[in-house]
Design a protein around this motif. Structure first.
Motif, PDB file in Angstrom:
ATOM      1  N   GLY A  10       0.707  -1.246   0.170  1.00 48.15           N
ATOM      2  CA  GLY A  10       0.402   0.443  -0.541  1.00 48.15           C
ATOM      3  C   GLY A  10       1.194   1.151  -0.147  1.00 48.15           C
ATOM      4  O   GLY A  10      -0.158   2.336   0.010  1.00 48.15           O
ATOM      5  N   HIS A  11       2.387   1.284  -0.186  1.00 42.73           N
ATOM      6  CA  HIS A  11       2.865   2.419  -0.122  1.00 42.73           C
ATOM      7  C   HIS A  11       3.121   3.220  -1.391  1.00 42.73           C
ATOM      8  O   HIS A  11       3.232   2.307  -2.281  1.00 42.73           O
ATOM      9  N   VAL A  12       3.226   3.920  -1.514  1.00 41.63           N
ATOM     10  CA  VAL A  12       2.098   4.831  -2.613  1.00 41.63           C
ATOM     11  C   VAL A  12       3.187   5.712  -2.469  1.00 41.63           C
ATOM     12  O   VAL A  12       3.519   6.879  -1.660  1.00 41.63           O
ATOM     13  N   LEU A  13       3.740   6.349  -4.042  1.00 42.89           N
ATOM     14  CA  LEU A  13       4.711   7.662  -4.882  1.00 42.89           C
ATOM     15  C   LEU A  13       3.944   8.502  -5.487  1.00 42.89           C
ATOM     16  O   LEU A  13       2.796   8.071  -5.520  1.00 42.89           O
ATOM     17  N   VAL A  14       3.929  10.041  -4.481  1.00 39.98           N
ATOM     18  CA  VAL A  14       3.028  10.470  -4.645  1.00 39.98           C
ATOM     19  C   VAL A  14       4.422  11.316  -6.086  1.00 39.98           C
ATOM     20  O   VAL A  14       5.278  12.076  -5.587  1.00 39.98           O
ATOM     21  N   VAL A  15       3.799  12.128  -6.884  1.00 40.62           N
ATOM     22  CA  VAL A  15       4.887  12.427  -8.205  1.00 40.62           C
ATOM     23  C   VAL A  15       3.825  13.640  -9.284  1.00 40.62           C
ATOM     24  O   VAL A  15       3.028  13.939  -9.454  1.00 40.62           O
ATOM     25  N   PRO A  16       4.908  14.967  -8.728  1.00 37.93           N
ATOM     26  CA  PRO A  16       4.609  16.213  -9.844  1.00 37.93           C
ATOM     27  C   PRO A  16       4.307  15.470 -10.966  1.00 37.93           C
ATOM     28  O   PRO A  16       5.150  14.308 -11.513  1.00 37.93           O
ATOM     29  N   ARG A  17       2.884  16.627 -12.066  1.00 41.40           N
ATOM     30  CA  ARG A  17       2.785  16.401 -12.946  1.00 41.40           C
ATOM     31  C   ARG A  17       4.145  16.612 -14.315  1.00 41.40           C
ATOM     32  O   ARG A  17       4.759  15.643 -15.403  1.00 41.40           O
ATOM     33  N   LEU A  18       4.972  17.160 -13.232  1.00 43.83           N
ATOM     34  CA  LEU A  18       6.199  18.557 -13.902  1.00 43.83           C
ATOM     35  C   LEU A  18       7.304  17.301 -13.923  1.00 43.83           C
ATOM     36  O   LEU A  18       7.754  16.701 -13.067  1.00 43.83           O
ATOM     37  N   HIS A  19       8.303  16.978 -14.820  1.00 43.81           N
ATOM     38  CA  HIS A  19      10.084  16.531 -14.401  1.00 43.81           C
ATOM     39  C   HIS A  19      10.354  17.793 -13.428  1.00 43.81           C
ATOM     40  O   HIS A  19      10.877  19.107 -13.745  1.00 43.81           O
ATOM     41  N   LEU A  20      10.756  17.432 -12.186  1.00 45.05           N
ATOM     42  CA  LEU A  20      11.176  18.199 -11.025  1.00 45.05           C
ATOM     43  C   LEU A  20      11.685  17.321 -10.476  1.00 45.05           C
ATOM     44  O   LEU A  20      11.617  16.060 -10.262  1.00 45.05           O
ATOM     45  N   VAL A  21      12.908  17.499  -9.880  1.00 42.04           N
ATOM     46  CA  VAL A  21      14.163  16.901  -9.280  1.00 42.04           C
ATOM     47  C   VAL A  21      13.674  16.895  -8.097  1.00 42.04           C
ATOM     48  O   VAL A  21      13.868  15.581  -7.249  1.00 42.04           O
ATOM     49  N   THR A  22      14.214  17.958  -7.577  1.00 38.83           N
ATOM     50  CA  THR A  22      13.664  18.384  -6.089  1.00 38.83           C
ATOM     51  C   THR A  22      12.666  19.377  -5.082  1.00 38.83           C
ATOM     52  O   THR A  22      12.360  19.741  -6.581  1.00 38.83           O
ATOM     53  N   LEU A  23      12.639  19.443  -4.571  1.00 38.36           N
ATOM     54  CA  LEU A  23      11.392  19.852  -3.676  1.00 38.36           C
ATOM     55  C   LEU A  23      11.707  21.690  -3.766  1.00 38.36           C
ATOM     56  O   LEU A  23      10.652  22.543  -3.893  1.00 38.36           O
ATOM     57  N   ALA A  24      13.475  22.141  -4.107  1.00 28.92           N
ATOM     58  CA  ALA A  24      13.108  23.144  -4.607  1.00 28.92           C
ATOM     59  C   ALA A  24      12.747  23.284  -5.543  1.00 28.92           C
ATOM     60  O   ALA A  24      12.944  24.827  -6.040  1.00 28.92           O
ATOM     61  N   ASP A  25      12.211  22.406  -6.858  1.00 28.35           N
ATOM     62  CA  ASP A  25      12.370  22.894  -7.528  1.00 28.35           C
ATOM     63  C   ASP A  25      10.981  22.781  -8.423  1.00 28.35           C
ATOM     64  O   ASP A  25      10.619  23.215  -9.070  1.00 28.35           O
ATOM     65  N   LEU A  26       9.968  22.739  -7.216  1.00 32.23           N
ATOM     66  CA  LEU A  26       8.923  22.924  -7.511  1.00 32.23           C
ATOM     67  C   LEU A  26       8.043  24.121  -7.042  1.00 32.23           C
ATOM     68  O   LEU A  26       8.796  25.066  -6.415  1.00 32.23           O
ATOM     69  N   PRO A  27       7.097  24.848  -7.678  1.00 29.05           N
ATOM     70  CA  PRO A  27       6.937  25.894  -8.308  1.00 29.05           C
ATOM     71  C   PRO A  27       6.363  26.629  -6.921  1.00 29.05           C
ATOM     72  O   PRO A  27       5.408  25.571  -6.748  1.00 29.05           O
ATOM     73  N   SER A  28       6.154  27.848  -6.532  1.00 25.77           N
ATOM     74  CA  SER A  28       5.626  27.914  -5.302  1.00 25.77           C
ATOM     75  C   SER A  28       3.978  27.991  -5.868  1.00 25.77           C
ATOM     76  O   SER A  28       3.177  27.709  -4.641  1.00 25.77           O
ATOM     77  N   GLU A  29       3.749  28.149  -7.103  1.00 28.55           N
ATOM     78  CA  GLU A  29       2.266  28.278  -6.485  1.00 28.55           C
ATOM     79  C   GLU A  29       1.766  26.463  -7.178  1.00 28.55           C
ATOM     80  O   GLU A  29       0.926  26.709  -7.272  1.00 28.55           O
ATOM     81  N   ALA A  30       2.535  25.679  -7.448  1.00 28.76           N
ATOM     82  CA  ALA A  30       1.791  24.382  -7.394  1.00 28.76           C
ATOM     83  C   ALA A  30       2.472  23.482  -5.773  1.00 28.76           C
ATOM     84  O   ALA A  30       1.877  22.500  -5.893  1.00 28.76           O
ATOM     85  N   LEU A  31       3.134  24.414  -5.283  1.00 27.93           N
ATOM     86  CA  LEU A  31       2.409  23.996  -3.401  1.00 27.93           C
ATOM     87  C   LEU A  31       1.434  23.475  -2.611  1.00 27.93           C
ATOM     88  O   LEU A  31       1.115  21.981  -2.657  1.00 27.93           O
TER      89      LEU A  31
END
Length: 136
Positions: free
Chosen positions: A33-54
């Motif tokens: 039941g271990h789930v992985l959640v990924v953003p649709r965009l290819h981003l490598v780290t949390l720092a790459d996640l745009p503020s508007e997507a948080l």
């Protein structure tokens, strides 16, 4: 590999597919039941996640943490993310792992330590606080 899953080109046991991200079962789960959640965009780290997507991304992670607990009748969940070090796939992903009392998982997966004293702890807190101020 995760980009292929998002695009539907790589087989995965999908749990959810929506604009804020895709979630699927980990093929080598800590517990079933271990789930992985990924953003649709290819981003490598949390720092790459745009503020508007948080809000959307972490809202999805939160919803999955509740769904894993409820749907699997787990006692709780362990929610974690690696950035660079120990990141087995270079694509931002969050683990949502079902937990039950007595499951054998003890806290974090690495040895724990202590600060020598309050002064050392204060020094580390000050360094992190200064780095935050630099990025503000």
């Amino acid at each position: 590999m995760f980009c292929g899953i998002v695009a539907g080109e790589v087989r995965a046991f999908r749990v959810v597919d929506e604009p804020d991200g895709v979630a699927f079962l980990d093929t080598r789960p800590v517990f079933r039941g271990h789930v992985l959640v990924v953003p649709r965009l290819h981003l490598v780290t949390l720092a790459d996640l745009p503020s508007e997507a948080l809000a959307g991304y972490f809202g999805l992670v939160r919803r999955l943490a509740v769904a894993v607990e409820t749907g699997l009748r787990a006692g709780g969940t362990f929610v974690a993310m690696n950035n660079k070090v120990s990141q087995s796939v270079p694509h931002l992903h969050t683990h949502v792992v079902p937990r039950t009392k007595g499951d054998g998982l003890r806290g974090f997966f690495w040895p724990r330590t202590r600060y020598a004293d309050d002064a050392e702890a204060t020094g580390y807190a000050d360094r992190v606080r200064a780095a935050l101020a630099e990025r503000a």
